[in-house]
Structure formats: C-alpha cells, structure tokens
Design an enzyme around this catalytic site. Sequence first.
Site, mmCIF file in Angstrom:
data_model
loop_
_atom_site.group_PDB
_atom_site.id
_atom_site.type_symbol
_atom_site.label_atom_id
_atom_site.label_comp_id
_atom_site.label_asym_id
_atom_site.label_seq_id
_atom_site.Cartn_x
_atom_site.Cartn_y
_atom_site.Cartn_z
ATOM 1 N N GLY A 20 -6.542 -8.252 1.457
ATOM 2 C CA GLY A 20 -7.876 -7.672 1.606
ATOM 3 C C GLY A 20 -8.911 -8.190 0.624
ATOM 4 N N GLU A 26 3.774 -10.954 0.893
ATOM 5 C CA GLU A 26 2.358 -10.601 0.791
ATOM 6 C C GLU A 26 1.994 -10.417 -0.679
ATOM 7 O OE1 GLU A 26 0.654 -8.678 4.580
ATOM 8 O OE2 GLU A 26 1.633 -7.088 3.475
ATOM 9 N N GLU A 53 0.840 -1.208 0.000
ATOM 10 C CA GLU A 53 0.000 0.000 0.000
ATOM 11 C C GLU A 53 0.874 1.257 0.000
ATOM 12 O OE1 GLU A 53 -2.337 -1.250 3.356
ATOM 13 O OE2 GLU A 53 -3.212 -2.815 2.100
HETATM 14 P P1 13P Z 1 -5.366 -8.463 5.028
HETATM 15 O O1 13P Z 1 -5.034 -9.448 6.133
HETATM 16 O O2 13P Z 1 -6.470 -7.533 5.387
HETATM 17 O O3 13P Z 1 -5.536 -9.144 3.724
HETATM 18 O O4 13P Z 1 -4.075 -7.522 4.890
HETATM 19 C C1 13P Z 1 -2.833 -8.097 4.776
HETATM 20 C C2 13P Z 1 -1.818 -7.047 4.932
HETATM 21 O O5 13P Z 1 -1.660 -6.201 4.056
HETATM 22 C C3 13P Z 1 -1.019 -7.022 6.151
HETATM 23 O O6 13P Z 1 0.063 -6.169 6.046
#
Ligand code: 13P
Length: 250
Positions: free
Chosen positions: A172, A166, A96
């Site tokens: 998400g 990730e 992000e």
């Molecule tokens: P989620 O667990 O909401 O998919 O997010 C993962 C994340 O970006 C953790 O840094």
Amino acid sequence: MKNLIVANWKLNPSTQKEAKALFQAVKKKAKVKNVEVVICPPFAWLAEGRRQAAEGGFILGAQNCFFEEKGAFTGEISVLMLKDLKIDYVILGHSERRKYFNETDEIVNKKIKKVLSANLKPILCIGETDEERQAGKKSEVLEKQITGGLKGVLRENAKTVVIAYEPVWAIGTGNNCSVDETMSSVLFIRKIISKIYNREIADNMRILYGGSVKSENSGSYIKDAGANGLLVGGASLNAEEFIKIVKSAE
Ligand code: 13P
C-alpha cells in the site's frame, strides 16, 4: 504449473452492489490461458462471489478463517462454512492480521493446519517490516515465519500450500520491491522449504509476490523474479487494472 493471481479486496467495497459489479467486470475478462484467478472478498460478499464464480472466470478465496470448527467463538468464521461455500483458497497470516489482530506464527500455524484438514488451500503470507529489513534481519524473519507457519505440516499436505512474499514496507505504499530483491527472496524461501521438506516440494511450491503490484510492474515478477504469481491489494479493486495484471501473467 499455472500462474496464480490473487485479488485481496481487504475491507472493500462497502456495498453489495459495488461488490457485484466488481465480480462481474472481472469475470467477463479474467479467463486467460495458464493463469488461475482467485478473488478474496470480505466474508460479507462471499455468497455473492459464490453465485458469480459458479459461472466461471474466477475462483473464490477467503481472507482469513478461525482454527476452531464451531462453537462459542463470536465473530469468527470456520473452515466448514468456507467449504460449504465452495471456497478454494484461504489467505492466512497477512501482515495486517499480524499487526492489527495480533496473529502470531502459532495462531497462523493452527489456522494453516485447520484449512489443510478441510482440503482447502492456504496462502501463507510472510514478509519483513522496514525496520527488520534495515536491521539486516530479513532472512531471519522470513525463516521464522515459514518454519513457524508450517510447523507440523506433513510433506503430502505441504504440496498444496502457497506462500505469498509480501514485504510489509511495500504494501500500500507504491514502493514495490525491486525484481532483484524479490528474486533473491523467492530463492531464499525455496531454500527454507527445501530444508524443511525436500527439493521437489520447494521447486513445485507456488510463491507469490505482493506489495504495490500494478500493471506496469506485474509481469516482471513472473518473468524475471521467479514468482509463480501475485497477491494484489489496491489494484484489484479496479477491474480494468486487475485484468491487465492477470494478462501480464499469461
Ligand atoms: P497492495 O497491492 O495494496 O500494496 O496490497 C498488497 C497486499 O497486502 C495484498 O495482500
């Protein structure tokens, strides 16, 4: 080596009252054998987190930091400030941050070095987008993010680095990465680390999985995919669910 479960609260919750309640609810039940629990709240709730972490139950982390220590950098936070708040871990290079704040591997690298120079532990986030995965570029992307992020990081400092794999498409979305695919990515990451440093550092480096982790799938990443822990977003905002995840890593 203890498993590491990291809560990334992202831009949540919106009030200090809610943050306080969430810290308290996790703190009460997060003490689990062989598991290190880290909570990374937004900067605004770090001081509250410090007060509560002092009573045990969890360790405090930050979601980002700047690569300069002080001066005219409006809106930023420094490693000296994080150190003063007794923060242990700093998440860096989250997808992000890369997407919305244009963080490049070069910027992430500067931040990693700054965090290491303050004796804090960086959690370097890496992961391919859906587009890159479909195009068969996953390995290339991961290798570039690892080598770029760790450029110039000495062997003795590399030992404290944590890598969080990730996949961007899994964040998400509810579409968590399969155990098999995670396992092959974790192995690939160790191979790259081994190439940059050596086998020993690669074997001992903590590699986390993140992306739609829930209590129903959390244990399998540690038991079957060879991950040394998890980076949890959405599910970490629900204390009960987060504690279940922590317990699955016991
Ligand atoms: P989620 O667990 O909401 O998919 O997010 C993962 C994340 O970006 C953790 O840094």
